[in-house]
Design an enzyme around this catalytic site. Structure first.
Site, PDB file in Angstrom:
ATOM      1  N   ARG A  74      62.925  47.497 -28.120  1.00  0.00           N
ATOM      2  CA  ARG A  74      63.248  46.492 -28.828  1.00  0.00           C
ATOM      3  C   ARG A  74      62.501  46.008 -29.755  1.00  0.00           C
ATOM      4  O   ARG A  74      62.759  45.453 -30.931  1.00  0.00           O
ATOM      5  CB  ARG A  74      63.860  45.230 -27.834  1.00  0.00           C
ATOM      6  CG  ARG A  74      64.691  44.349 -28.508  1.00  0.00           C
ATOM      7  CD  ARG A  74      64.878  43.004 -27.636  1.00  0.00           C
ATOM      8  NE  ARG A  74      63.746  42.393 -27.138  1.00  0.00           N
ATOM      9  CZ  ARG A  74      64.067  41.070 -26.719  1.00  0.00           C
ATOM     10  NH1 ARG A  74      65.001  40.354 -26.413  1.00  0.00           N
ATOM     11  NH2 ARG A  74      62.825  40.436 -26.560  1.00  0.00           N
ATOM     12  N   ARG A 109      70.869  35.025 -22.411  1.00  0.00           N
ATOM     13  CA  ARG A 109      69.436  34.852 -23.161  1.00  0.00           C
ATOM     14  C   ARG A 109      69.308  34.110 -24.162  1.00  0.00           C
ATOM     15  O   ARG A 109      68.335  33.034 -24.266  1.00  0.00           O
ATOM     16  CB  ARG A 109      68.568  36.114 -23.113  1.00  0.00           C
ATOM     17  CG  ARG A 109      68.714  37.073 -22.141  1.00  0.00           C
ATOM     18  CD  ARG A 109      67.688  38.134 -22.392  1.00  0.00           C
ATOM     19  NE  ARG A 109      67.699  38.890 -23.571  1.00  0.00           N
ATOM     20  CZ  ARG A 109      68.542  40.109 -23.771  1.00  0.00           C
ATOM     21  NH1 ARG A 109      69.204  40.551 -22.964  1.00  0.00           N
ATOM     22  NH2 ARG A 109      68.784  40.555 -25.004  1.00  0.00           N
ATOM     23  N   HIS A 115      78.401  46.031 -22.003  1.00  0.00           N
ATOM     24  CA  HIS A 115      77.564  46.629 -20.867  1.00  0.00           C
ATOM     25  C   HIS A 115      77.974  46.272 -19.493  1.00  0.00           C
ATOM     26  O   HIS A 115      78.668  47.324 -18.686  1.00  0.00           O
ATOM     27  CB  HIS A 115      75.946  46.255 -21.119  1.00  0.00           C
ATOM     28  CG  HIS A 115      75.411  46.970 -22.472  1.00  0.00           C
ATOM     29  ND1 HIS A 115      75.632  48.002 -22.925  1.00  0.00           N
ATOM     30  CD2 HIS A 115      74.882  45.875 -23.456  1.00  0.00           C
ATOM     31  CE1 HIS A 115      75.003  48.033 -24.337  1.00  0.00           C
ATOM     32  NE2 HIS A 115      74.716  46.685 -24.489  1.00  0.00           N
ATOM     33  N   ASP A 158      77.008  51.098 -29.990  1.00  0.00           N
ATOM     34  CA  ASP A 158      75.844  50.170 -29.923  1.00  0.00           C
ATOM     35  C   ASP A 158      74.714  50.572 -30.873  1.00  0.00           C
ATOM     36  O   ASP A 158      74.622  50.085 -32.080  1.00  0.00           O
ATOM     37  CB  ASP A 158      75.417  50.056 -28.443  1.00  0.00           C
ATOM     38  CG  ASP A 158      74.475  49.008 -27.761  1.00  0.00           C
ATOM     39  OD1 ASP A 158      74.192  48.027 -28.880  1.00  0.00           O
ATOM     40  OD2 ASP A 158      74.036  49.064 -27.062  1.00  0.00           O
TER      41      ASP A 158
HETATM   42 ZN    ZN Z   1      74.493  45.731 -28.510  1.00  0.00          ZN
END
Ligand code: ZN
Length: 450
Positions: free
Chosen positions: A81, A209, A267, A318
């Protein structure tokens, strides 16, 4: 009015022979089975519904294959990330449009007919909105128009770095809105997709989050379209949610939102048996991204148990590291085989695994990003014809398994909204789109070689 004659076609009821389809104004007008071809019909051996790709972050196509170098310590989702944030910070609107066009072209060539763009790269590199706050959304829409893929635009609301309303990180500055600013963006996005043939707009609260409970409710109320949210992709995220709220993310969503058939949980990897039953019972679509989930080491979604509970699944690419409908489906089935030490987990008893995978992905994809599924009157004329020339010996009832698992059959022709966009396995504008992508990629490489 175009007419297609397919020696075999995958209909909602299963494989059918001698199927004659008439296409009109972007939709399938009639479906006739057991029909002889007539002069002037466009003839194909095997025709499938083009499948909706429900989860894409287009800009990430620019970093495909460039993050496979091991760092000084163990790599995981979170170290990936950091790299993803870095490349995202360097991309201009022109870069994003060029990369998205290349990506969407590759999706059509793979047999996808529509994309759900989970769009969160909103502001300029310093984190300030562009003069038109929807500049990046416009670029996504232009890319989809150039390529001819159906677009479901899902503007993302992102406000916090972690549970409990933590302030965003510096690397997230291009994503951040308050609710009022986001409401304006959604209104602009709805106007933008209204100009696209078959365009759909929804909303995407990024994850639990990144949004508080109040923000989540406010964001969901902004749209009558699809609602997509990342959920339970990472064990660390599940643990933090549990510590903060007393429930894991999927259970929290089931308990605290009106999640139903309008919703897609992306997911939903780390879920227990109650959550499996809960998602299925509410009609929420599970948006699975098998190649990315493998690439990032996320974990394995319990697809066999979920389908047995009556759940609906859909496929997304994704991070866009590899664009292939058949490899997504194959990876999904193989993940089940590896975790269960069994074969043909997704198939109905006595049935074909490839056929079930394609059928579920088609139905779930349509449910998650809009439109009617499958080859049926009134459905969008989003179709893919397979190239069967290399396998003249193959019985038709084995063709879909061969397509998914053996790799000897390619996608030959793809229609989107009744327009033929891919011929002979290549997008009709491939050379120009690819050249623009290469120029953008070279330019990005100069800024940041990754
Ligand atoms: Zn994603």
């Amino acid at each position: 009015m175009a007419v297609i004659h397919a020696r075999h076609a995958l209909l909602p009821s299963g494989l059918a022979c001698n199927v004659r389809l008439t296409l009109s104004a972007g939709t399938i007008a009639t479906v006739e089975t057991g029909a002889a071809p007539l002069p002037g019909d466009e003839r194909h051996e095997m025709v499938l519904p083009a499948v909706g790709n429900v989860h894409s972050h287009a800009f990430q196509r620019a970093m495909a294959g460039l993050t496979e170098l091991r760092g000084p310590s163990a790599d995981n989702f979170w170290s990936w990330r950091r790299e993803m944030y870095r490349i995202g910070l360097n991309m201009s609107p022109e870069h994003v449009e060029a990369v998205a066009a290349q990506l969407y072209m590759e999706m059509l060539e793979a047999g996808f007919g529509r994309v759900g763009e989970f769009h969160y790269l909103h502001h300029d590199p310093s984190g300030v909105p562009y003069a038109d706050p929807a500049e990046m959304a416009l670029r996504i829409a232009e890319a989809s128009r150039t390529v001819g893929i159906g677009l479901t635009l899902l503007p993302v609301f992102y406000a916090h770095a972690d549970f409990g309303g933590a302030p965003p990180l510096a690397g997230q500055r291009r994503y951040i809105h308050d609710v009022d600013g986001f409401a304006s963006l959604v209104a602009r996005c709805e106007a933008i997709v209204a100009e696209l043939p078959g365009g759909v707009c929804g909303v995407a609260p990024h994850s639990l989050r990144a949004v508080t409970a109040d923000e989540l409710a406010a964001v969901v109320a902004l749209s009558a379209g699809p609602v997509h949210i990342h959920a339970a992709e990472q064990v660390a995220e599940v643990e933090r949610c549990l510590a903060q709220t007393g429930a894991p993310p999927v259970q929290w969503l089931l308990d605290n939102t009106p999640a139903d058939g309008r919703w897609c949980f992306i997911h939903a990897t780390h879920i227990d048996a109650d959550e499996v039953r809960g998602i299925a019972a509410r009609g929420v679509v599970a948006g699975l991204c098998p190649i990315t989930e493998s690439n990032l080491g996320d974990g394995i979604f319990p697809a066999g148990a979920f389908l047995e509970a009556g759940g609906r699944i859909a496929i997304g690419s994704d991070s866009n590291v590899d664009i292939s409908l058949r490899r997504e489906l194959r990876t999904l089935e193989y993940s089940q085989r590896l975790s269960q030490r069994a074969r043909n987990v997704i198939a109905h008893p006595g049935g074909s695994t490839g056929q079930r995978l394609l059928h579920e992905a088609s139905c779930g994809g349509a449910a998650a990003i809009g439109g009617m599924a499958g080859i049926a009157p009134g459905a969008p004329a989003d179709l893919a014809a397979l190239d069967m020339a290399s396998v003249p010996w193959l019985p038709a009832d084995k063709a879909l398994d061969h397509f998914v698992f053996a790799g000897g059959i390619g996608v030959d022709t793809v229609w989107c909204g009744g327009v033929r966009r891919v011929e002979g396995g290549r997008h009709v504008q491939r050379d120009a789109i690819e050249a623009r992508f290469a120029a953008a990629r070279h330019d990005l490489m100069r800024h940041d070689p990754l």
